[in-house]
Design an enzyme around this catalytic site. Sequence first.
Site, short mmCIF file in Angstrom:
data_model
loop_
_atom_site.label_atom_id
_atom_site.label_comp_id
_atom_site.label_asym_id
_atom_site.label_seq_id
_atom_site.Cartn_x
_atom_site.Cartn_y
_atom_site.Cartn_z
N ASN A 106 0.79 -1.27 -0.12
CA ASN A 106 -0.52 0.32 0.35
C ASN A 106 0.82 1.25 -0.25
O ASN A 106 0.37 2.58 0.06
CB ASN A 106 -1.00 -0.08 1.10
CG ASN A 106 -0.28 -0.24 2.51
OD1 ASN A 106 1.35 -0.90 2.52
ND2 ASN A 106 -0.78 0.82 3.55
N GLN A 125 -5.40 -3.86 -2.24
CA GLN A 125 -5.19 -2.41 -2.98
C GLN A 125 -5.21 -3.24 -4.63
O GLN A 125 -4.81 -2.44 -5.53
CB GLN A 125 -3.62 -1.83 -2.49
CG GLN A 125 -3.41 -1.78 -1.34
CD GLN A 125 -3.12 -0.25 -1.00
OE1 GLN A 125 -4.09 0.48 -2.03
NE2 GLN A 125 -4.12 0.44 0.28
N SER A 154 -11.57 -4.53 -0.01
CA SER A 154 -12.51 -3.67 0.97
C SER A 154 -12.56 -2.68 -0.38
O SER A 154 -12.06 -1.88 -1.66
CB SER A 154 -11.11 -2.72 1.61
OG SER A 154 -12.27 -1.33 1.83
N ALA A 155 -14.38 -2.54 -0.09
CA ALA A 155 -14.69 -1.52 -1.40
C ALA A 155 -14.32 -0.20 -1.98
O ALA A 155 -14.13 0.59 -2.80
CB ALA A 155 -16.40 -1.52 -1.01
N THR A 188 -27.66 -7.86 11.66
CA THR A 188 -28.10 -7.44 10.38
C THR A 188 -26.82 -7.09 9.11
O THR A 188 -26.08 -6.27 9.89
CB THR A 188 -28.60 -6.20 10.43
OG1 THR A 188 -29.83 -6.59 11.34
CG2 THR A 188 -29.91 -6.36 9.74
N CYS A 207 -3.02 4.68 6.92
CA CYS A 207 -3.58 4.48 8.36
C CYS A 207 -2.44 4.62 9.97
O CYS A 207 -2.66 4.64 11.11
CB CYS A 207 -4.00 2.78 8.48
SG CYS A 207 -2.19 1.91 7.73
#
Length: 290
Positions: free
Chosen positions: A44, A72, A92-93, A130, A218
Amino acid sequence: MKTALALGCGCVCPVDREGRAIPEKWESMCAGGVSGVSFAWANNETGALQDAPVLCSSARKHGVPVHLDIVQCAGKIPVDLHGMEVDYASVSAHKFHGPKGIGCLYRRAGAPFSPLLFGGGQEYGLRSGTENVPGIIGFGAAARAALRHLEEDAGRLSRMRDSFESLLRTQVGGVTVHSGGTERIPNTSNLAFDGCTAEALMLLLEPAGLLCSAGSACHTLQPMPSHVLTAMGLSDEAVRSSLRFSLSFMTTQEEVEQAAALVGSAVRKVRGVQSSRTGPVLVYRPEWKG
């Protein structure tokens, strides 16, 4: 760079100067009785691509389960897990312009899995609670859009990234492209600027509207130097002079040229100031405030 974490022993596989796992070290680690390995297909910070099929195959040869981080890669290069010795993979979207807060875990049929959440039995009992229906729909829509233009966008991004790096080398010189000698994802450029500190450059670039980072997003607020670049064998000076830039399929060539001009101007200013000082240069950090 923590290219691979061997679960059960805390081992980390060393990497070469380009940030790729050293094959014999990887082989030795997998043969050492670890309970599992996890690594990122694309780094990343530098965008360097690991030889994922080979690393996965080597792990499987020793009966070691594999988790592959393709966060990535998804939406930037073709990703096909069929035929690869992968037990688990994560996506990850938001990395391909989908909504934040939604991702997915691929699990090979038959691979063991113990849920962390229990209760309602949703997701076939693997993850109770949910479902985030709007996020799931957004994930799917973004994935379809990325796949539709994947090959075209990847080629265009690579050309713009290379253009950005070439412009800076011509304008200011003293620019090193990290992982420039290996295959990378097309949208990532990590550059070191001789005679500058990354922090000083960011202080000039952010007000001008150009956002970049001195490491992964991050770890932006951590003052420690990038563990990725350090593991690649770079000097402390080179690590602290490095910035990461990212492009997207919405980026235009005009914006690339504008960005190169802004970075070039900032580099000249910082070099002019820092070269005129005989003592240490104090750079303001946001976390120092108050």
